[in-house]
Write an enzyme that holds these catalytic residues in place. Structure first.
Site, PDB file in Angstrom:
ATOM      1  N   ASP A 101       0.842  -1.194   0.000  1.00  0.00           N
ATOM      2  CA  ASP A 101       0.000   0.000   0.000  1.00  0.00           C
ATOM      3  C   ASP A 101       0.876   1.242   0.000  1.00  0.00           C
ATOM      4  O   ASP A 101       1.567   1.521   0.982  1.00  0.00           O
ATOM      5  CB  ASP A 101      -0.886  -0.028   1.248  1.00  0.00           C
ATOM      6  CG  ASP A 101      -2.015   0.980   1.208  1.00  0.00           C
ATOM      7  OD1 ASP A 101      -2.004   1.852   0.333  1.00  0.00           O
ATOM      8  OD2 ASP A 101      -2.914   0.893   2.059  1.00  0.00           O
ATOM      9  N   ASP A 102       0.897   1.965  -1.127  1.00  0.00           N
ATOM     10  CA  ASP A 102       1.685   3.194  -1.253  1.00  0.00           C
ATOM     11  C   ASP A 102       3.189   2.928  -1.356  1.00  0.00           C
ATOM     12  O   ASP A 102       4.001   3.735  -0.904  1.00  0.00           O
ATOM     13  CB  ASP A 102       1.436   4.153  -0.076  1.00  0.00           C
ATOM     14  CG  ASP A 102       0.099   4.866  -0.155  1.00  0.00           C
ATOM     15  OD1 ASP A 102      -0.715   4.518  -1.028  1.00  0.00           O
ATOM     16  OD2 ASP A 102      -0.135   5.772   0.675  1.00  0.00           O
ATOM     17  N   LYS A 117       1.857   9.247  -6.057  1.00  0.00           N
ATOM     18  CA  LYS A 117       0.485   8.837  -5.759  1.00  0.00           C
ATOM     19  C   LYS A 117      -0.454  10.030  -5.932  1.00  0.00           C
ATOM     20  O   LYS A 117      -0.135  11.152  -5.582  1.00  0.00           O
ATOM     21  CB  LYS A 117       0.403   8.329  -4.320  1.00  0.00           C
ATOM     22  CG  LYS A 117      -1.017   8.026  -3.846  1.00  0.00           C
ATOM     23  CD  LYS A 117      -1.057   7.652  -2.374  1.00  0.00           C
ATOM     24  CE  LYS A 117      -2.500   7.402  -1.910  1.00  0.00           C
ATOM     25  NZ  LYS A 117      -2.574   7.002  -0.492  1.00  0.00           N
ATOM     26  N   LYS A 153      -6.048  -5.073   4.390  1.00  0.00           N
ATOM     27  CA  LYS A 153      -6.856  -3.864   4.167  1.00  0.00           C
ATOM     28  C   LYS A 153      -7.874  -4.118   3.060  1.00  0.00           C
ATOM     29  O   LYS A 153      -7.518  -4.502   1.953  1.00  0.00           O
ATOM     30  CB  LYS A 153      -5.917  -2.712   3.792  1.00  0.00           C
ATOM     31  CG  LYS A 153      -6.617  -1.470   3.256  1.00  0.00           C
ATOM     32  CD  LYS A 153      -5.593  -0.390   2.946  1.00  0.00           C
ATOM     33  CE  LYS A 153      -6.186   0.735   2.116  1.00  0.00           C
ATOM     34  NZ  LYS A 153      -5.233   1.838   1.884  1.00  0.00           N
ATOM     35  N   HIS A 212     -11.079  -1.844   2.013  1.00  0.00           N
ATOM     36  CA  HIS A 212     -11.271  -0.555   1.344  1.00  0.00           C
ATOM     37  C   HIS A 212     -12.173  -0.644   0.117  1.00  0.00           C
ATOM     38  O   HIS A 212     -12.021   0.119  -0.834  1.00  0.00           O
ATOM     39  CB  HIS A 212      -9.913   0.048   0.968  1.00  0.00           C
ATOM     40  CG  HIS A 212      -9.897   1.548   1.093  1.00  0.00           C
ATOM     41  ND1 HIS A 212      -8.858   2.332   0.645  1.00  0.00           N
ATOM     42  CD2 HIS A 212     -10.813   2.416   1.605  1.00  0.00           C
ATOM     43  CE1 HIS A 212      -9.106   3.595   0.873  1.00  0.00           C
ATOM     44  NE2 HIS A 212     -10.300   3.680   1.460  1.00  0.00           N
ATOM     45  N   CYS A 225      -5.950   4.033  -3.716  1.00  0.00           N
ATOM     46  CA  CYS A 225      -6.221   2.704  -3.157  1.00  0.00           C
ATOM     47  C   CYS A 225      -7.478   1.994  -3.659  1.00  0.00           C
ATOM     48  O   CYS A 225      -7.398   0.929  -4.279  1.00  0.00           O
ATOM     49  CB  CYS A 225      -6.309   2.800  -1.638  1.00  0.00           C
ATOM     50  SG  CYS A 225      -4.938   3.621  -0.832  1.00  0.00           S
ATOM     51  N   ASP A 253      -0.443  -0.946  -4.725  1.00  0.00           N
ATOM     52  CA  ASP A 253      -1.752  -0.469  -5.171  1.00  0.00           C
ATOM     53  C   ASP A 253      -1.693   0.870  -5.895  1.00  0.00           C
ATOM     54  O   ASP A 253      -2.639   1.259  -6.568  1.00  0.00           O
ATOM     55  CB  ASP A 253      -2.737  -0.399  -4.007  1.00  0.00           C
ATOM     56  CG  ASP A 253      -2.390   0.649  -2.964  1.00  0.00           C
ATOM     57  OD1 ASP A 253      -1.240   1.134  -2.952  1.00  0.00           O
ATOM     58  OD2 ASP A 253      -3.267   0.974  -2.142  1.00  0.00           O
ATOM     59  N   ASN A 254      -0.602   1.600  -5.766  1.00  0.00           N
ATOM     60  CA  ASN A 254      -0.375   2.858  -6.502  1.00  0.00           C
ATOM     61  C   ASN A 254       1.065   3.265  -6.292  1.00  0.00           C
ATOM     62  O   ASN A 254       1.808   2.605  -5.547  1.00  0.00           O
ATOM     63  CB  ASN A 254      -1.338   3.967  -6.060  1.00  0.00           C
ATOM     64  CG  ASN A 254      -1.501   4.105  -4.565  1.00  0.00           C
ATOM     65  OD1 ASN A 254      -2.566   3.831  -4.028  1.00  0.00           O
ATOM     66  ND2 ASN A 254      -0.447   4.499  -3.873  1.00  0.00           N
ATOM     67  N   HIS A 272       1.437   2.656   3.954  1.00  0.00           N
ATOM     68  CA  HIS A 272       0.507   3.789   3.972  1.00  0.00           C
ATOM     69  C   HIS A 272       0.599   4.527   5.310  1.00  0.00           C
ATOM     70  O   HIS A 272       0.843   3.916   6.352  1.00  0.00           O
ATOM     71  CB  HIS A 272      -0.916   3.260   3.773  1.00  0.00           C
ATOM     72  CG  HIS A 272      -1.944   4.303   3.447  1.00  0.00           C
ATOM     73  ND1 HIS A 272      -2.356   5.254   4.358  1.00  0.00           N
ATOM     74  CD2 HIS A 272      -2.668   4.523   2.321  1.00  0.00           C
ATOM     75  CE1 HIS A 272      -3.282   6.014   3.802  1.00  0.00           C
ATOM     76  NE2 HIS A 272      -3.490   5.603   2.556  1.00  0.00           N
TER      77      HIS A 272
END
Length: 458
Positions: A35-36, A288, A127, A129, A73, A270-271, A212
């Site tokens: 994540d990130d 991001k 996670k 989301h 995300c 995810d990004n 994140h």
């Protein structure tokens, strides 16, 4: 040799025994989603961050050198699970906020539903989301036999709270638990692997919330980066290090269970990385929340011993919406979606080490000031920057294969192509449903976080 030293080694010779059960006609599938994570935040891209276990995946598998996620995300996760454009799903311009009742529509078919129908045991930990306002949006309602983790996009890593409300659950029931979330997610994955039904193949989705924000890590990881003076960068590196270590714990468990050779492992982010939080995307432009390469092109690795050539790179253009049809083909699983997939089955290309042109890939995200849009079109890429409150949009055009850092804007020299690609983006935008998620800088008036997110769902 202690456990940490073992996991930091190249793990030479860990080839694994044949699959956990000879009766399994399908391979196991494990998806690690960071994540990130920035492009330059893994060792195999030259990072100062220590990622020996992810680096070993890269050595033992195929680096997906042109793998793309959406800029934030929820859109990426929705595209991953459905194989469909997040524009159709109403989850493209922004993420699902804690106060939102929106979720990926129940008419959408999720990847684990197809794998479960093919005889897989399915599990998710990490996670989500993808919607939490209604129980129909919960993981257990979307094809997962087991579910563990949190619903919202960011939580306190130690308290497991979002805006003061407990956001930690197992199978839809809130759970008070001590520990650092990255370690807990890995421990749950290990429990699932060890306690699985050995008569079935396993589909395990592990979307970590690291790295994140908030920037939190146990001191033992932070201390390793004491030489980094920038506080955000130091904490960010520590979080990535912790994630790598815990991915290593899961991979070691697969080895101990004799599952390595019969398991497909996919790792990606995810990004792109948020540079304001300490991430790095060098040499890519942007971060991001934008449609520059730094916001969308992410580190990614796919591994399946005996089926994919180890230590290679693939230049195949691939987006997260391609994962569902590609993994289904690799595993011999029939996708049971009734609505058409936007993703493409690229398995034969990856297996054979070849590349073919990918149809247009689209991207979008908005913030308080800007609507970012983008499209990859063969060797070309258009980035469109439009003011959120009206005004003239700015278009940038690049020969992206030869200019991955997006330094040479050739829009002025190619006005007809710019016009064509802008029209293609605008046509894509017509897929957006009227009730979809849009950017909100603050929660609606009067909203207060529930004491327990799971129990507050309708």
């Amino acid at each position: 040799m202690n456990r940490r030293e073992f996991l930091a080694l190249p793990l030479l010779g860990l080839t694994g025994a044949p699959g956990a059960s000879a009766a399994n006609e399908h391979p196991n599938v494990v998806i690690f989603l960071a994540d990130d994570l920035g492009w330059a935040d893994v060792g195999f891209h030259g990072s100062e961050t220590r990622t020996p276990n992810i680096d070993k995946l890269a050595r033992d598998g195929v680096q997906l050198d042109r793998f793309y996620s959406y800029p934030v995300c929820s859109p990426t996760r929705s595209g991953l699970m459905t194989g469909r454009s997040a524009m159709r799903l109403g989850v493209i311009y922004s993420v699902i906020r804690p106060h939102s009742s929106y979720g990926v529509p129940v008419e959408e078919h999720f990847m684990p539903q197809s794998f479960k129908a093919a005889g897989y045991e399915t599990a998710y930990c990490g996670k989500w989301h993808l919607g939490h306002g209604y129980r129909k949006f919960f993981p257990n309602s979307r094809g997962f036999d087991h579910a563990y983790g949190h619903f919202n996009g960011a939580i306190d890593y130690f308290k497991h709270e979002r805006d003061g409300g407990l956001d930690w659950n197992r199978d839809g029931k809130s759970l008070k638990e001590e520990g650092y979330s990255t370690e807990l997610i890995a421990s749950e994955g290990i429990r699932i692997i060890k306690n699985r039904d050995k008569s079935k193949p396993l589909f395990l989705y592990m979307p970590f919330n690291a790295p994140h924000a908030p920037l939190q890590a146990p001191e033992k990881y932070i201390d390793k980066y004491a030489s980094i003076k920038d506080d955000k960068r130091r904490h960010y590196c520590a979080m990535v290090d912790a994630e790598d270590y815990n991915i290593g714990r899961v991979l070691e468990t697969l080895e101990q269970e004799g599952m390595t050779r019969n398991t497909i492992v996919l790792f990606f982010s995810d990004n792109g990385g948020p540079t304001g939080s300490g991430a790095r995307n060098t040499p890519l432009r942007g971060a991001k929340g934008s449609t520059w390469e730094g916001g969308t092109r992410v580190p990614a690795v796919l591994k399946w011993p005996g089926h994919l050539k180890a230590g290679t790179k693939s230049a195949q253009v691939m987006q997260m919406i391609d994962v569902f049809p590609t993994l289904a083909a690799a595993a011999g699983v029939k996708p049971l979606n009734k609505l058409p997939l936007d993703g493409k089955n690229l398995w034969s290309n990856l297996e054979q080490g070849k590349t073919t042109p990918r149809e247009n890939l689209y991207f979008a995200v908005e913030n308080e000031n800007t609507m970012w849009l983008g499209v990859h079109h063969g060797d070309w890429k258009l980035v469109r920057e439009a003011p959120s409150k009206g005004g003239e949009a700015k278009n940038y055009l690049f020969r992206i294969v030869e200019d991955p850092s997006e330094k040479n804007d050739v829009a002025a020299q190619n006005p007809e192509l710019v016009k064509e690609l802008v029209a293609a983006i605008q046509k894509w935008q017509t897929l957006y449903p009227p009730n979809g998620v849009r950017h909100e800088s603050t929660a609606r008036a009067g909203w207060k976080a529930p004491a327990q997110y799971a129990e507050a769902a309708r």
